[in-house]
Design an enzyme around this catalytic site. Structure first.
Site, PDB file in Angstrom:
ATOM      1  CB  SER A   1       1.819   6.836   7.481  1.00  0.00           C
ATOM      2  OG  SER A   1       1.739   5.990   6.428  1.00  0.00           O
TER       3      SER A   1
ATOM      4  CD  GLU B   1       0.055   3.023   5.355  1.00  0.00           C
ATOM      5  OE1 GLU B   1       0.912   3.054   4.511  1.00  0.00           O
ATOM      6  OE2 GLU B   1      -0.207   4.114   6.027  1.00  0.00           O
TER       7      GLU B   1
ATOM      8  CG  ASP C   1       5.425   1.416   3.421  1.00  0.00           C
ATOM      9  OD1 ASP C   1       5.973   0.865   2.529  1.00  0.00           O
ATOM     10  OD2 ASP C   1       5.355   2.729   3.355  1.00  0.00           O
TER      11      ASP C   1
END
Length: 397
Positions: A145, A193, A204
């Site tokens: 993602s 996110e 990430d």
């Protein structure tokens, strides 16, 4: 619109060391995974906005005239936005029919795209088609993602609107943005996110933006300079697990046995720091056999600690057994309880050993890839830089 068409990609991520202990304030090392998400953006004159996500069988379009009313009450300049616009998010959920408790991959990807598109292009909605294809499996803890959101923020939105430059020159096949522009990309990716995960750490999207190795400690993210790219096998056991349940289990064990578990957490943090030091030495002096010996020992130590924490799994034991039989060293990456593991490959590891390992792991029902860690973060590409397979996929929508 600044350009008619361009391509970008961003890497996934793995946790090299420090999973679970990082939740309790210890040091973790996150690293880019050279399985990438690729995005193609085209400006069109169709009067609509299209998103093509073939990995999850999603192909949608909206007329700009239907999207325009959603911006009522939104600020026109959103570049400095630090918090999500809850009202816009609510209107988007109503518009798309995505409920507040929906968390499926398709719904979250669509919601993130529409939110970022509307806020970045708030002054003048542009007619674009965005196609995204990823080498990363979804829901495997590999930052799929985040790679998606980094690609969206850098290409589908900020570059297309002209908020950041298009760094690629006619003589280049790939290029990266300036430090300031990368920071803006990272901030917008973090917004995406938040839409998908609610309260993400930011690790990430930082890995997807900057690439390489990042040190994460007590909420602070520090990119490491001059670190080597390492070859690995990435194995997905395909065993489903709940990160929330696993994190809770570790916390319960710490509360029950603090005198036992707290030293384990400290030791894992020391593993992360020792690994960081070793990688720095490899970058400065060149890699040696002894450096690889240390990296392998650290992998073994950390895997044992994770088993003590209670986040191991029989599938991960199988991974470690199969690879160790060939002199290779493996550990879980991410939450554990199944999920994914990584196996370090030394420069001298014979290709026949690698292939036989992959074959046996696949025979166990796992997915397995040979790839690398420490790869570059988000990049803009010329079409010539992309493989024909990727280009064919992106150009088919």
């Amino acid at each position: 619109m600044q350009t008619r068409e361009f391509f970008v990609s961003a890497p996934g991520k793995v946790i090299l060391h420090g999973e679970h202990s990082v939740v309790h304030g210890k040091v973790a090392l996150a690293v880019s995974l050279n399985l990438r998400t690729h995005l193609r953006l085209q400006s069109t004159s169709s009067g609509d906005v299209r998103i093509n996500l073939p990995n999850i069988d999603t192909f949608l379009s909206w007329e700009i005239t239907a999207l325009q009313p959603l911006l009522a009450g939104c600020g026109a300049e959103q570049d400095g936005l630090k918090e999500l616009d809850g009202d816009l998010l609510k209107r988007l959920r109503e518009f798309t029919g995505i409920s507040d408790d929906s968390t499926d991959t398709r719904s979250m990807a669509v919601l993130a795209f529409l939110y970022m598109y509307l806020t970045v292009f708030a002054k003048s909605l542009a007619s674009i088609t965005v196609s995204v294809w990823s080498e990363l499996p979804t829901g495997a803890g590999l930052g799929s993602s985040a790679a998606y959101n980094v690609c969206l923020s850098s290409a589908a939105l900020l570059s297309a609107r002209g908020a950041i430059s298009s760094p690629l020159t006619p003589q280049q096949e790939s290029a990266r943005w300036s430090k300031e522009e990368m920071e803006l990309i990272n901030r917008w990716a973090f917004m995406g996110e938040k839409i998908i995960h609610g309260n993400p750490s930011g690790v990430d999207n930082a890995v997807g933006t900057w690439g390489g190795f990042l040190r994460y400690h007590a909420g602070n993210i520090t990119p490491l300079s001059w670190v080597p790219i390492l070859r690995i096998l990435l194995t997905n056991t395909k065993v489903p697990r709940s990160t929330k349940v696993l994190v809770s289990g570790v916390k319960d064990k710490i509360n029950k046995f603090p005198s036992i578990m707290n030293p384990i957490l400290e030791s894992v943090s020391a593993v992360s720091c020792t690994c960081e030091q070793t990688l720095t030495e490899m970058a400065v002096h060149g890699p040696s056999a002894e450096h690889y010996n240390i990296l392998e020992e650290l992998i073994d130590i950390n895997q044992h600690h994770l088993n003590v924490m209670g986040v191991g799994h029989s599938s991960l034991d199988t991974l470690c057994r199969v690879t160790l039989a060939r002199g290779l060293h493996s550990k879980l990456t991410g939450a554990g309880g199944g999920g994914c593991g990584i196996t370090l490959l030394r420069p001298e590891t014979d290709t026949s050993v690698i292939q036989s390992t992959i074959d046996e792991l696949k025979a166990c029902g796992f997915d397995c890839w040979e790839t690398s860690i420490g790869a570059p973060g988000v990049q803009q590409h010329s079409s010539a830089a992309l493989s024909q397979d990727i280009l064919k996929i992106l150009n088919s929508y």
